[in-house]
Design a protein around this motif. Sequence first.
Motif, PDB file in Angstrom:
ATOM      1  N   GLU A 158     -28.391  10.724  -1.957  1.00  0.00           N
ATOM      2  CA  GLU A 158     -26.949  10.912  -1.751  1.00  0.00           C
ATOM      3  C   GLU A 158     -26.552  12.339  -2.124  1.00  0.00           C
ATOM      4  O   GLU A 158     -25.776  12.989  -1.415  1.00  0.00           O
ATOM      5  CB  GLU A 158     -26.139   9.933  -2.626  1.00  0.00           C
ATOM      6  CG  GLU A 158     -26.474   8.473  -2.420  1.00  0.00           C
ATOM      7  CD  GLU A 158     -27.473   7.932  -3.436  1.00  0.00           C
ATOM      8  OE1 GLU A 158     -27.228   6.832  -3.963  1.00  0.00           O
ATOM      9  OE2 GLU A 158     -28.494   8.598  -3.691  1.00  0.00           O
TER      10      GLU A 158
ATOM     11  N   CYS B 140     -24.475   9.798  -8.885  1.00  0.00           N
ATOM     12  CA  CYS B 140     -24.203   9.862  -7.447  1.00  0.00           C
ATOM     13  C   CYS B 140     -22.787   9.392  -7.127  1.00  0.00           C
ATOM     14  O   CYS B 140     -22.145   9.938  -6.236  1.00  0.00           O
ATOM     15  CB  CYS B 140     -25.228   9.045  -6.674  1.00  0.00           C
ATOM     16  SG  CYS B 140     -26.860   9.838  -6.625  1.00  0.00           S
TER      17      CYS B 140
ATOM     18  N   ILE C 244     -20.168  11.361  -4.816  1.00  0.00           N
ATOM     19  CA  ILE C 244     -19.571  10.677  -3.667  1.00  0.00           C
ATOM     20  C   ILE C 244     -18.047  10.719  -3.750  1.00  0.00           C
ATOM     21  O   ILE C 244     -17.369  11.010  -2.757  1.00  0.00           O
ATOM     22  CB  ILE C 244     -20.108   9.229  -3.580  1.00  0.00           C
ATOM     23  CG1 ILE C 244     -21.589   9.261  -3.171  1.00  0.00           C
ATOM     24  CG2 ILE C 244     -19.278   8.385  -2.628  1.00  0.00           C
ATOM     25  CD1 ILE C 244     -22.335   7.959  -3.386  1.00  0.00           C
TER      26      ILE C 244
ATOM     27  N   LEU D 123     -21.208   7.066   4.195  1.00  0.00           N
ATOM     28  CA  LEU D 123     -22.571   7.364   3.775  1.00  0.00           C
ATOM     29  C   LEU D 123     -23.414   6.111   3.984  1.00  0.00           C
ATOM     30  O   LEU D 123     -23.075   5.039   3.476  1.00  0.00           O
ATOM     31  CB  LEU D 123     -22.599   7.792   2.312  1.00  0.00           C
ATOM     32  CG  LEU D 123     -23.945   8.304   1.799  1.00  0.00           C
ATOM     33  CD1 LEU D 123     -23.723   9.432   0.799  1.00  0.00           C
ATOM     34  CD2 LEU D 123     -24.754   7.206   1.146  1.00  0.00           C
TER      35      LEU D 123
ATOM     36  N   LEU E 127     -27.009   4.292   3.354  1.00  0.00           N
ATOM     37  CA  LEU E 127     -28.042   4.418   2.328  1.00  0.00           C
ATOM     38  C   LEU E 127     -29.083   3.312   2.464  1.00  0.00           C
ATOM     39  O   LEU E 127     -28.734   2.133   2.578  1.00  0.00           O
ATOM     40  CB  LEU E 127     -27.387   4.337   0.942  1.00  0.00           C
ATOM     41  CG  LEU E 127     -28.275   4.530  -0.273  1.00  0.00           C
ATOM     42  CD1 LEU E 127     -28.834   5.949  -0.327  1.00  0.00           C
ATOM     43  CD2 LEU E 127     -27.485   4.239  -1.544  1.00  0.00           C
TER      44      LEU E 127
ATOM     45  N   ALA F 197     -30.427   8.919   2.948  1.00  0.00           N
ATOM     46  CA  ALA F 197     -28.977   8.858   3.124  1.00  0.00           C
ATOM     47  C   ALA F 197     -28.581   9.649   4.363  1.00  0.00           C
ATOM     48  O   ALA F 197     -29.183  10.684   4.673  1.00  0.00           O
ATOM     49  CB  ALA F 197     -28.276   9.427   1.890  1.00  0.00           C
TER      50      ALA F 197
END
Length: 161
Positions: free
Chosen positions: A80, A119, A123, A97, A99, A29
Amino acid sequence: MRIDKTNYYLDIAETVLKRSTCLRRAFGAVIVKNDEIIATGYNGAPRGRKNCGDLGYCMREKLNIPRGERYEMCRSVHAEQNAIISAARKDTIDSTLYLVGKEVQTDKYVKNAMPCMFCKRFIINAGIKKIIIRNTKEDYTEVFVEDFINNDDSLEGVYGY
């Protein structure tokens, strides 16, 4: 030929995943704000603890736990989460973000990759605005974090993906 910015950051996340210690799926990430990298993270055991590679087994695999379920049985901190932990919240607000996930055995991109329920909570609280997930070397999915808030899948009692 010059690479576009989205794939540039996805390529960096793909490089980061090479540090993963998971025996099932490697994830990388990268958090970016205002075209600047804020933090990176990969999935692996907490600092100082043995990882699955050191142990030679994955507990979730050993117990035949399906993808997306029973993460409390996993030794890893997710990519993350590690990226968010490494950043200041003031820097993650309205960030993106990036990924990338790959299957360790086949080196193929994780199909339908998506942050897990844990996650998603990180986030949301980090104030990240958008997630871009690599599907293939050129194709990716954009997910707006606002959708995690408006469509709260934690209320459905259905886990996995």
